[in-house]
Design a protein around this motif. Sequence first.
Motif, PDB file in Angstrom:
ATOM      1  N   ILE A  49       0.806  -1.188   0.002  1.00 54.07           N
ATOM      2  CA  ILE A  49      -0.111  -0.018   0.040  1.00 54.07           C
ATOM      3  C   ILE A  49       0.997   1.068  -0.299  1.00 54.07           C
ATOM      4  O   ILE A  49       2.109   0.813   0.491  1.00 54.07           O
ATOM      5  CB  ILE A  49      -0.626   0.422   1.435  1.00 54.07           C
ATOM      6  CG1 ILE A  49       0.100   0.233   2.468  1.00 54.07           C
ATOM      7  CG2 ILE A  49      -1.729  -1.164   1.471  1.00 54.07           C
ATOM      8  CD1 ILE A  49      -1.223   0.205   4.111  1.00 54.07           C
ATOM      9  N   SER A  50       0.215   2.498  -0.531  1.00 50.08           N
ATOM     10  CA  SER A  50       1.005   3.801  -0.253  1.00 50.08           C
ATOM     11  C   SER A  50       0.607   3.925   0.821  1.00 50.08           C
ATOM     12  O   SER A  50      -0.266   3.954   1.313  1.00 50.08           O
ATOM     13  CB  SER A  50       0.621   4.434  -1.470  1.00 50.08           C
ATOM     14  OG  SER A  50       1.435   5.657  -1.294  1.00 50.08           O
ATOM     15  N   ALA A  51       1.421   4.244   1.620  1.00 53.88           N
ATOM     16  CA  ALA A  51       1.228   5.610   3.235  1.00 53.88           C
ATOM     17  C   ALA A  51       0.514   6.273   3.292  1.00 53.88           C
ATOM     18  O   ALA A  51       1.481   6.887   2.662  1.00 53.88           O
ATOM     19  CB  ALA A  51       2.558   5.220   4.365  1.00 53.88           C
ATOM     20  N   ALA A  94      -5.383   8.978  -1.551  1.00 52.53           N
ATOM     21  CA  ALA A  94      -6.677   8.922  -0.610  1.00 52.53           C
ATOM     22  C   ALA A  94      -7.215  10.386  -0.407  1.00 52.53           C
ATOM     23  O   ALA A  94      -8.652  10.657  -0.648  1.00 52.53           O
ATOM     24  CB  ALA A  94      -6.586   7.844   0.110  1.00 52.53           C
ATOM     25  N   SER A  95      -6.269  11.236  -0.501  1.00 55.01           N
ATOM     26  CA  SER A  95      -7.123  12.328   0.229  1.00 55.01           C
ATOM     27  C   SER A  95      -6.586  13.429  -0.477  1.00 55.01           C
ATOM     28  O   SER A  95      -6.971  14.400   0.042  1.00 55.01           O
ATOM     29  CB  SER A  95      -5.798  12.321   2.052  1.00 55.01           C
ATOM     30  OG  SER A  95      -4.066  12.903   1.483  1.00 55.01           O
ATOM     31  N   GLY A  96      -5.925  13.391  -1.469  1.00 53.83           N
ATOM     32  CA  GLY A  96      -5.962  14.120  -2.698  1.00 53.83           C
ATOM     33  C   GLY A  96      -4.945  15.318  -2.371  1.00 53.83           C
ATOM     34  O   GLY A  96      -4.794  16.208  -2.643  1.00 53.83           O
ATOM     35  N   PHE A  97      -4.123  15.167  -1.847  1.00 57.86           N
ATOM     36  CA  PHE A  97      -2.740  15.937  -1.522  1.00 57.86           C
ATOM     37  C   PHE A  97      -1.141  15.780  -2.190  1.00 57.86           C
ATOM     38  O   PHE A  97      -0.737  14.116  -2.660  1.00 57.86           O
ATOM     39  CB  PHE A  97      -2.607  15.606  -0.088  1.00 57.86           C
ATOM     40  CG  PHE A  97      -0.611  15.904   0.657  1.00 57.86           C
ATOM     41  CD1 PHE A  97      -0.672  17.168   0.275  1.00 57.86           C
ATOM     42  CD2 PHE A  97      -0.231  15.318   1.156  1.00 57.86           C
ATOM     43  CE1 PHE A  97       0.181  18.266   0.540  1.00 57.86           C
ATOM     44  CE2 PHE A  97       0.736  16.152   1.602  1.00 57.86           C
ATOM     45  CZ  PHE A  97       1.386  17.564   1.949  1.00 57.86           C
ATOM     46  N   THR A  98      -0.518  16.190  -2.320  1.00 56.05           N
ATOM     47  CA  THR A  98       0.636  16.423  -3.334  1.00 56.05           C
ATOM     48  C   THR A  98       1.338  16.906  -2.754  1.00 56.05           C
ATOM     49  O   THR A  98       1.066  18.360  -2.038  1.00 56.05           O
ATOM     50  CB  THR A  98       0.674  16.803  -5.269  1.00 56.05           C
ATOM     51  OG1 THR A  98      -0.330  16.044  -5.907  1.00 56.05           O
ATOM     52  CG2 THR A  98       1.372  16.558  -5.675  1.00 56.05           C
ATOM     53  N   ARG A  99       2.611  16.429  -2.438  1.00 48.99           N
ATOM     54  CA  ARG A  99       3.517  17.308  -2.062  1.00 48.99           C
ATOM     55  C   ARG A  99       4.446  17.020  -2.810  1.00 48.99           C
ATOM     56  O   ARG A  99       5.259  16.558  -2.973  1.00 48.99           O
ATOM     57  CB  ARG A  99       3.640  16.678  -0.454  1.00 48.99           C
ATOM     58  CG  ARG A  99       4.844  17.203   0.012  1.00 48.99           C
ATOM     59  CD  ARG A  99       5.358  16.039   1.552  1.00 48.99           C
ATOM     60  NE  ARG A  99       6.051  16.864   2.218  1.00 48.99           N
ATOM     61  CZ  ARG A  99       7.327  16.717   2.665  1.00 48.99           C
ATOM     62  NH1 ARG A  99       8.107  16.232   1.491  1.00 48.99           N
ATOM     63  NH2 ARG A  99       8.148  17.580   3.569  1.00 48.99           N
ATOM     64  N   ARG A 100       5.808  19.215  -2.828  1.00 54.41           N
ATOM     65  CA  ARG A 100       7.131  18.599  -3.893  1.00 54.41           C
ATOM     66  C   ARG A 100       8.146  18.919  -2.807  1.00 54.41           C
ATOM     67  O   ARG A 100       8.012  19.551  -1.942  1.00 54.41           O
ATOM     68  CB  ARG A 100       6.816  19.810  -5.086  1.00 54.41           C
ATOM     69  CG  ARG A 100       8.242  19.900  -6.091  1.00 54.41           C
ATOM     70  CD  ARG A 100       7.997  20.682  -6.747  1.00 54.41           C
ATOM     71  NE  ARG A 100       6.764  20.172  -7.601  1.00 54.41           N
ATOM     72  CZ  ARG A 100       7.489  19.302  -9.330  1.00 54.41           C
ATOM     73  NH1 ARG A 100       8.664  18.796  -8.815  1.00 54.41           N
ATOM     74  NH2 ARG A 100       6.608  19.289  -9.748  1.00 54.41           N
TER      75      ARG A 100
END
Length: 189
Positions: A49-51, A94-100
Amino acid sequence: MRSDPDPVDARIGARLAELRAQHGWSLDELAERSEVSRSTLSRAERAEISATAAVLNRLCHVYGRTMSQLLSEVEAEPAPLVRAAEQQVWQDRASGFTRRSVSPPHSALRGELVEGRLTPGADIAYDRPPLPGLEQHLWVLGGTLDVTVGDTSHHLAAGDCLRMRVFGPTRFRSTGSAEARYVLAVVRP
């Protein structure tokens, strides 16, 4: 189970397993310390799974790291110059969050820059900071964002900047019809 895990998830999983082994903890001990189920921990370590951001935040708290530090540990030696195309991007679909990770952490420095993007309606709650007393400066570049720090809520629009030192729960909600985009400057205590 995924047949072909995402390479970033695989590296994160391997690093999480390595950290647990370094501390000499069983999955049960880590589950108790982090309040994350044994099953979720096991599946994340095996990249089945992707944490989620919330799970990684809890694990970072247990291991005394920021999320950027953990993510930088799965990369090669950090370079002083990080081109846009080379900046590590991580998604919590799952939450709609993208982090760069714009300016990845370095052992000789206390600060880093992160770009965050939340899809409309995205809502992420962290029950604790990865490091108590973590200093954060959140600058909204686009969209609107409701940020709750402890019991205090702030409604932020493009151009607004919220400065905070985080000791307890935080929550980030994209409240408009457009994606919320922001820069987060993180300074370790």
